[in-house]
Design a protein around this motif. Structure first.
Motif, short mmCIF file in Angstrom:
data_model
loop_
_atom_site.label_atom_id
_atom_site.label_comp_id
_atom_site.label_asym_id
_atom_site.label_seq_id
_atom_site.Cartn_x
_atom_site.Cartn_y
_atom_site.Cartn_z
N VAL A 20 46.99 24.13 20.26
CA VAL A 20 47.01 23.13 19.18
C VAL A 20 46.00 23.51 18.11
O VAL A 20 46.30 23.46 16.91
N ASP A 24 47.03 24.46 14.35
CA ASP A 24 46.50 23.73 13.18
C ASP A 24 45.91 24.69 12.15
O ASP A 24 46.14 24.54 10.95
N ASP A 40 57.43 21.75 12.05
CA ASP A 40 56.68 20.82 12.89
C ASP A 40 56.19 21.56 14.13
O ASP A 40 56.98 21.91 14.99
N HIS A 41 54.89 21.82 14.21
CA HIS A 41 54.29 22.53 15.35
C HIS A 41 53.69 21.51 16.30
O HIS A 41 52.88 20.68 15.89
N ARG A 42 54.08 21.60 17.58
CA ARG A 42 53.52 20.66 18.56
C ARG A 42 53.59 21.24 19.96
O ARG A 42 54.47 22.03 20.28
N CYS A 44 53.29 19.23 23.51
CA CYS A 44 53.21 17.85 24.00
C CYS A 44 52.64 17.75 25.41
O CYS A 44 53.06 18.46 26.31
#
Length: 114
Positions: A20, A24, A40-42, A44
């Motif tokens: 993450v 970012d 959209d980078h994620r 979870c």
């Protein structure tokens, strides 16, 4: 689950935190370099209850090993702008693929080697 180490000696949760942070940083300068907005980078996390439910459901489908360790702690991964993109489905999507006869055996083999 054993807390198996991935990558450079990181556990799955630590890997997620590092990924993450790197994502970012990558996204922060992406538009200046690429000329368009990043996707959209994620990565979870799942709750303990969600992880237990995912492991139980995947186990009923005959899935074992590293994939259970992964889904006990993490959900989907979406890093569309890294190389050709990296996507890992959530447990429910994986179960749908297994039920359709599309079990990703190559992924399991690679995880077992690592």
């Amino acid at each position: 689950m054993t807390g198996r180490k991935v990558g450079i000696g990181l556990g799955l949760r630590e890997w997620r935190e590092a990924t993450v942070l790197l994502s970012d940083e990558f996204v922060a300068g992406f538009q200046e370099v690429s000329g368009y907005l990043p996707g959209d980078h994620r990565v979870c996390l799942v709750s303990a209850q969600e992880g237990a439910a995912a492991v139980a459901a995947l186990g009923r489908e005959g899935i074992a090993g590293s994939l259970l360790e992964f889904y006990a702690q993490l959900g989907s991964v979406c890093l569309p702008d890294l190389e050709a993109g990296i996507w890992i489905d959530d447990a429910a999507s994986l179960i749908s693929q297994v039920e359709a006869g599309n079990y990703p055996r190559l992924l399991e083999e690679r995880l077992m080697m690592g």
